[in-house]
Design a protein around this motif. Structure first.
Motif, PDB file in Angstrom:
ATOM      1  N   UNK A   1      -6.168  16.155   0.276  1.00  0.00           N
ATOM      2  CA  UNK A   1      -5.953  15.164  -1.152  1.00  0.00           C
ATOM      3  C   UNK A   1      -5.765  14.280  -0.956  1.00  0.00           C
ATOM      4  N   UNK A   2      -6.378  12.528  -1.696  1.00  0.00           N
ATOM      5  CA  UNK A   2      -5.136  11.588  -0.615  1.00  0.00           C
ATOM      6  C   UNK A   2      -5.099  10.597  -2.193  1.00  0.00           C
ATOM      7  N   UNK A   3      -4.198  10.186  -2.192  1.00  0.00           N
ATOM      8  CA  UNK A   3      -3.629   9.316  -3.382  1.00  0.00           C
ATOM      9  C   UNK A   3      -3.085   8.071  -3.007  1.00  0.00           C
ATOM     10  N   UNK A   4      -3.448   7.013  -3.392  1.00  0.00           N
ATOM     11  CA  UNK A   4      -3.334   6.223  -3.163  1.00  0.00           C
ATOM     12  C   UNK A   4      -2.540   4.787  -4.088  1.00  0.00           C
ATOM     13  N   UNK A   5      -1.645   3.594  -4.018  1.00  0.00           N
ATOM     14  CA  UNK A   5      -1.180   3.288  -5.143  1.00  0.00           C
ATOM     15  C   UNK A   5      -1.550   2.925  -5.864  1.00  0.00           C
ATOM     16  N   UNK A   6      -0.350   3.089  -7.080  1.00  0.00           N
ATOM     17  CA  UNK A   6      -0.972   3.200  -8.475  1.00  0.00           C
ATOM     18  C   UNK A   6      -1.548   1.295  -8.670  1.00  0.00           C
TER      19      UNK A   6
ATOM     20  N   UNK B   1       1.195  -1.636   0.028  1.00  0.00           N
ATOM     21  CA  UNK B   1      -0.179   0.268  -0.167  1.00  0.00           C
ATOM     22  C   UNK B   1       0.529   1.173   0.026  1.00  0.00           C
ATOM     23  N   UNK B   2      -0.040   1.681  -0.591  1.00  0.00           N
ATOM     24  CA  UNK B   2       1.264   3.628  -0.300  1.00  0.00           C
ATOM     25  C   UNK B   2      -0.197   4.600  -0.646  1.00  0.00           C
ATOM     26  N   UNK B   3      -0.171   5.628   0.303  1.00  0.00           N
ATOM     27  CA  UNK B   3      -1.141   6.385   0.723  1.00  0.00           C
ATOM     28  C   UNK B   3      -0.272   7.264   0.495  1.00  0.00           C
ATOM     29  N   UNK B   4      -1.286   8.681  -0.127  1.00  0.00           N
ATOM     30  CA  UNK B   4      -0.554   9.699   0.543  1.00  0.00           C
ATOM     31  C   UNK B   4      -1.286  11.255   0.437  1.00  0.00           C
ATOM     32  N   UNK B   5      -0.924  11.832   1.415  1.00  0.00           N
ATOM     33  CA  UNK B   5      -2.370  13.215   2.034  1.00  0.00           C
ATOM     34  C   UNK B   5      -1.830  14.152   2.325  1.00  0.00           C
TER      35      UNK B   5
ATOM     36  N   UNK C   1      18.051  -2.194  -1.459  1.00  0.00           N
ATOM     37  CA  UNK C   1      18.030  -1.821  -3.244  1.00  0.00           C
ATOM     38  C   UNK C   1      15.947  -1.444  -3.228  1.00  0.00           C
ATOM     39  N   UNK C   2      16.097  -1.410  -3.765  1.00  0.00           N
ATOM     40  CA  UNK C   2      14.359  -0.946  -4.515  1.00  0.00           C
ATOM     41  C   UNK C   2      13.515  -1.129  -5.720  1.00  0.00           C
ATOM     42  N   UNK C   3      13.312  -1.638  -6.077  1.00  0.00           N
ATOM     43  CA  UNK C   3      12.750  -2.187  -7.576  1.00  0.00           C
ATOM     44  C   UNK C   3      12.087  -1.774  -8.044  1.00  0.00           C
ATOM     45  N   UNK C   4      11.419  -0.877  -9.354  1.00  0.00           N
ATOM     46  CA  UNK C   4      10.262  -0.129  -9.891  1.00  0.00           C
ATOM     47  C   UNK C   4       9.992   1.279  -8.742  1.00  0.00           C
ATOM     48  N   UNK C   5      10.733   1.684  -8.335  1.00  0.00           N
ATOM     49  CA  UNK C   5       9.907   2.645  -7.280  1.00  0.00           C
ATOM     50  C   UNK C   5       9.263   3.536  -8.174  1.00  0.00           C
ATOM     51  N   UNK C   6       7.897   4.158  -7.599  1.00  0.00           N
ATOM     52  CA  UNK C   6       6.681   4.937  -8.411  1.00  0.00           C
ATOM     53  C   UNK C   6       6.701   4.195 -10.192  1.00  0.00           C
ATOM     54  N   UNK C   7       6.699   2.624 -10.217  1.00  0.00           N
ATOM     55  CA  UNK C   7       6.124   1.716 -11.216  1.00  0.00           C
ATOM     56  C   UNK C   7       7.200   1.958 -12.677  1.00  0.00           C
ATOM     57  N   UNK C   8       8.063   2.851 -12.299  1.00  0.00           N
ATOM     58  CA  UNK C   8       9.148   2.853 -13.067  1.00  0.00           C
ATOM     59  C   UNK C   8      10.450   2.167 -13.500  1.00  0.00           C
ATOM     60  N   UNK C   9      10.619   2.055 -14.332  1.00  0.00           N
ATOM     61  CA  UNK C   9      11.643   0.375 -15.056  1.00  0.00           C
ATOM     62  C   UNK C   9      12.870   0.938 -14.503  1.00  0.00           C
ATOM     63  N   UNK C  10      13.452   0.790 -12.778  1.00  0.00           N
ATOM     64  CA  UNK C  10      14.565   0.887 -12.228  1.00  0.00           C
ATOM     65  C   UNK C  10      14.357   0.109 -11.139  1.00  0.00           C
ATOM     66  N   UNK C  11      15.978   0.201 -10.544  1.00  0.00           N
ATOM     67  CA  UNK C  11      16.674  -0.474  -9.755  1.00  0.00           C
ATOM     68  C   UNK C  11      17.853   0.197  -9.062  1.00  0.00           C
TER      69      UNK C  11
END
Length: 169
Positions: free
Chosen positions: A61-66, A48-52, A84-94
């Motif tokens: 405003x509330x934003x949640x996981x894509x 889960x990812x929640x931004x308030x 190590x974080x894989x695919x942060x912000x759903x972008x193809x990255x490590x």
């Protein structure tokens, strides 16, 4: 004097109980235990990812996981101090970077890892100083609070952006 000697064992027992309580209430979480919770269980998957965004105490405003993201975003910590974080912000990255945990009154995790994101800057350090809200065998929750000031005439409004990351195994 005779009644005092009868009560002496009770006074000693109460004093020992109080001393034990005082010592145990000051005990902090062992640093190695916190590290092992992060490193021993392997990969943490973003659940889960929640931004308030709040202006003063009003939620704007509330934003949640894509949920359309086709990648599994994941976090991994190793005992050597690298995360190590894989695919942060759903972008193809490590992305990788060092991490440390501070077990003070508020447990915080710090990492200088830089991740590509969808902001104007295009890069951020999302885990520079996050509070550890929950850390257990199966769940991990981070919270990042950014506060700034908006000037709205004639008042000053505090704006807070609270980002909460929830991970599971």
């Amino acid at each position: 004097m005779h009644t005092f000697t009868k009560k002496l064992p009770i006074v000693i027992v109460v004093a020992l109980m109080f001393a034990g309580w005082a010592i145990s209430s000051c005990k902090k979480e062992n640093q190695s235990t916190l590290n092992s919770f992060l490193t021993d269980n392997g990969l943490w998957k973003l659940a889960s990812l929640r931004v308030e965004t709040l202006h003063n105490d009003t939620s704007i405003r509330f934003d949640t996981l894509n949920v359309a993201c086709q990648h599994t975003q994941s976090f991994m910590f190793d005992a050597g101090g690298t995360c190590t974080y894989n695919y942060f912000n759903c972008l193809d990255q490590v992305t990788q970077g060092p991490w440390t945990i501070n077990a003070g009154d508020i447990i915080t995790l710090s990492s200088t890892m830089k991740c590509k994101d969808t902001t104007k800057a295009g890069v951020s350090t999302p885990f520079a100083q996050v509070q550890v809200i929950n850390l257990g065998r199966n769940s991990l929750v981070f919270q990042d609070v950014k506060t700034d000031t908006l000037r709205k005439s004639p008042r000053i409004v505090l704006r807070r952006r609270i980002t909460r990351y929830g991970f599971i195994h």
